[in-house]
Design a protein around this motif. Structure first.
Motif, mmCIF file in Angstrom:
data_model
loop_
_atom_site.group_PDB
_atom_site.id
_atom_site.type_symbol
_atom_site.label_atom_id
_atom_site.label_comp_id
_atom_site.label_asym_id
_atom_site.label_seq_id
_atom_site.Cartn_x
_atom_site.Cartn_y
_atom_site.Cartn_z
ATOM 1 N N GLY A 64 0.810 -1.223 0.000
ATOM 2 C CA GLY A 64 0.000 0.000 0.000
ATOM 3 C C GLY A 64 0.840 1.267 0.000
ATOM 4 N N VAL A 65 2.112 1.152 0.437
ATOM 5 C CA VAL A 65 3.007 2.316 0.461
ATOM 6 C C VAL A 65 4.323 1.913 -0.187
ATOM 7 N N GLY A 66 4.891 2.835 -0.946
ATOM 8 C CA GLY A 66 6.186 2.556 -1.575
ATOM 9 C C GLY A 66 7.261 3.396 -0.929
ATOM 10 N N ILE A 67 8.283 2.740 -0.383
ATOM 11 C CA ILE A 67 9.356 3.480 0.278
ATOM 12 C C ILE A 67 10.679 3.071 -0.334
ATOM 13 N N ILE A 68 11.490 4.072 -0.640
ATOM 14 C CA ILE A 68 12.759 3.762 -1.310
ATOM 15 C C ILE A 68 13.760 4.879 -1.035
ATOM 16 N N GLU A 69 15.026 4.507 -1.030
ATOM 17 C CA GLU A 69 16.073 5.540 -0.946
ATOM 18 C C GLU A 69 16.624 5.767 -2.338
ATOM 19 N N THR A 70 16.764 7.022 -2.695
ATOM 20 C CA THR A 70 17.315 7.312 -4.016
ATOM 21 C C THR A 70 18.109 8.607 -3.943
ATOM 22 N N ARG A 71 18.468 9.098 -5.113
ATOM 23 C CA ARG A 71 19.171 10.378 -5.152
ATOM 24 C C ARG A 71 18.456 11.300 -6.125
ATOM 25 N N PHE A 72 18.313 12.558 -5.747
ATOM 26 C CA PHE A 72 17.750 13.554 -6.657
ATOM 27 C C PHE A 72 18.892 14.421 -7.176
ATOM 28 N N LYS A 73 18.711 14.853 -8.398
ATOM 29 C CA LYS A 73 19.661 15.831 -8.922
ATOM 30 C C LYS A 73 18.998 17.199 -8.850
ATOM 31 N N THR A 74 19.593 18.118 -8.112
ATOM 32 C CA THR A 74 18.967 19.431 -7.951
ATOM 33 C C THR A 74 19.221 20.281 -9.195
ATOM 34 N N LYS A 75 18.577 21.431 -9.213
ATOM 35 C CA LYS A 75 18.689 22.275 -10.410
ATOM 36 C C LYS A 75 20.149 22.640 -10.699
ATOM 37 N N ASN A 76 20.925 22.891 -9.616
ATOM 38 C CA ASN A 76 22.318 23.268 -9.894
ATOM 39 C C ASN A 76 23.244 22.068 -10.041
ATOM 40 N N GLY A 77 22.657 20.868 -10.168
ATOM 41 C CA GLY A 77 23.469 19.687 -10.494
ATOM 42 C C GLY A 77 23.949 18.894 -9.291
#
Ligand SMILES: Nc1ncnc2c1ncn2[C@@H]1O[C@H](COP(=O)(O)OP(=O)(O)OP(=O)(O)O)[C@@H](O)[C@H]1O
Ligand SMILES: [Mg+2]
Length: 496
Positions: free
Chosen positions: A220-233
């Motif tokens: 019912g819930v999806g949990i994950i660790e990931t990485r985001f790339k912000t606007k300045n990289g």
């Protein structure tokens, strides 16, 4: 015949009138709204069944009573009366639509939305008003509740120190301020765009999608660790959690929360590294203890035991000489032997002093920290040839013995390192006692070293300095570069 005819007509006419009145009354009674007519004196001229039901009064308890005095709550009475007066004074605009509270027989206030019209006589004079009203109490309450819950929601979304948003078909549909802050994008830049833009690679974007959908299907819930790339990289570590808006229809989209865990991750890494360093330091300290014991045992064996043996042999020879009184025996020779023995004893005392000082500097116990440091610096200067400058902002320091030993040993290690590695021309040692802490700096102008060495779990000297400071809730920061030498800065709470 003529007369009969007209009386039949009259009869028919009055029957028709009666039927029309009946019809009108029924219409009023079955109307779904409240209908009230007021005369020019503010009195109720007519009220329908729905109106009576609302008030809980019988019709005759209402008709002829002053509307404003009898049926409106105090707080709404004068405002409404003023409106009515203006209205029947032909101020059409003011009252065509109006909302006010009425008070029921049981004392309850109900909010009514009115549509008003003016009643006129055959000459066009205004003689009263006719109003149809709708009880909007519940609707208003519901609207108010909705407004409050929307405002609450908005403020939660704004206050939450976590990115929150809604995604439909992996496209941003809503994002809160924090999500913008974390990603570096403005709302307009995110909304309507594919979430792909905040992932570094297509593979990661796909992986997150698949994993999250799989978890949602299972739990019912999806949990994950990931990485985001912000606007300045920049890449930031993110703890992502998503749940469907409507579990039976994933087309409706998903709410997601994204927590920036970059700092936590760094802390965990740092802790892991410290743990490795500490373990290795502890093992090293154990070895050092054994080595030191071995060294002391060797020194005692090589120096003391041998000298004492030699002295004993000398004394035996002298004793034999005296006993046998042979001709070789002379006072001159005895005196020479004694001088030799004395110099052997002197040299041994010196060795012993050095050994004892290394174990635990005498000066620290006898004279206190400052003279002990001065002695240490002088000793370092004379042995290494490096010019050494010592400055303090106070004459004395008030510290407990354990802190004194820690500071002494830190300076000792820093100076030893300079002597062994720095090839420095000058060294500056400063001690600043502040209100609640003390800052010690050892600055050299030597060759410096690469900061990687600090991470090496085998840099026991440097680690030892840090550990000694940390024990007292302090810190030891080592900065070094090839051009400007090395600075060790120790900050120690005085513990007072
Ligand atoms: N003041 C300095 N100038 C230049 N290099 C230094 C200085 N202090 C430390 N270093 C470098 O950092 C390394 C680690 O120092 P550390 O004191 O931990 O070990 P060490 O002095 O080599 O051995 P020990 O464990 O006996 O102290 C040294 O080997 C040296 O390369
Ligand atoms: Mg060292």
């Amino acid at each position: 015949m003529q007369k009969d005819n007209s009386s039949v007509k009259d009869n028919m006419h009055s029957q028709l009138l009666f039927q029309q009145k009946e019809l009108a009354q029924r219409c009023l009674d079955i109307a779904g709204v409240i209908l009230v007519a007021l005369d020019g004196e503010q009195k109720v001229a007519m009220i329908n069944r729905k109106g009576c039901e609302l008030f809980g009064h019988r019709e005759d308890e209402i008709i002829g009573k002053n509307w404003f005095d009898e049926f409106l709550p105090d707080e709404d009475r004068e405002r409404t009366r003023t409106g009515f007066k203006k209205y029947i004074g032909a101020d059409i605009e003011s009252m065509a639509k109006f909302e006010n509270f009425i008070r029921t027989k049981s004392g309850e206030n109900r909010l009514i939305a009115w549509s008003n019209t003016l009643l006129k006589d055959e000459n066009g004079r205004i003689i009263g008003t006719l109003s149809s009203g709708e009880d909007i109490t519940e609707r208003k309450k519901a609207e108010e509740a909705l407004r409050t819950s929307e405002a609450t929601m908005r403020s939660i979304l704004q206050a939450a120190p976590i990115g929150i948003g809604i995604i439909k078909n992996r496209t941003f549909y809503f994002v809160n301020d924090y999500a913008c802050q974390v990603s570096g994008y403005a709302k307009e830049e995110l909304l309507g765009q594919s979430a792909r833009m905040i992932y570094e690679t297509e593979e990661e974007f796909q992986r997150v999608g698949e994993e999250v959908y799989r978890h949602i299907a299972e739990k019912g819930v999806g949990i994950i660790e990931t990485r985001f790339k912000t606007k300045n990289g920049d890449l930031i570590d993110v703890y992502l959690s998503a749940a469907p808006l409507d579990p039976s229809d994933s087309e409706q989209g998903f709410t997601f929360t994204a927590m920036d865990i970059t700092r936590q991750k760094q802390n965990i890494e740092y802790l892991k590294k410290s743990e490795v360093q500490l373990r290795s330091l502890a093992a090293h300290l154990q070895t050092i203890r054994e080595d030191e014991r071995g060294a002391i045992a060797r020194e005692i064996h090589d120096e003391l035991a041998q000298v004492l043996t030699a002295l004993k042999m000398d004394l035996s020879l002298i004793e034999m000489d005296i006993k046998e009184r042979d001709e070789i025996f002379s006072l001159a020779k005895l005196s020479k032997d004694i001088v030799m023995m004395q110099s052997l004893i002197d040299a041994t005392i010196k060795k012993l002093r050095r050994l004892i000082t290394e174990l635990r500097p005498e000066a620290l116990d006898n004279l206190g920290l400052v003279p002990a440091i001065e002695w240490q610096i002088k000793d370092f200067q004379s042995r290494s040839g490096v010019r050494c400058d010592f400055q303090m902002n106070r004459k004395e320091l008030s510290l407990d013995k354990n802190r004194e030993i820690a500071i002494f040993r830190i300076i000792q290690e820093a100076l030893t390192n300079i002597g062994r590695h720095a090839r420095a021309k000058t060294v500056k040692v400063t001690i600043d006692q502040k209100l609640r802490h003390i800052v010690i700096r050892i600055i050299d102008d030597g060759v410096g070293f690469s900061m990687d060495i600090l991470d090496n779990p085998k840099s026991f000297g440097l680690l030892g300095m840090k550990e000694r400071a940390i024990v007292f809730g302090g810190s030891c920061i080592i900065e070094s570069n090839k051009a400007a030498g090395t600075t060790v800065t120790v900050t120690l709470p005085t513990g007072e």
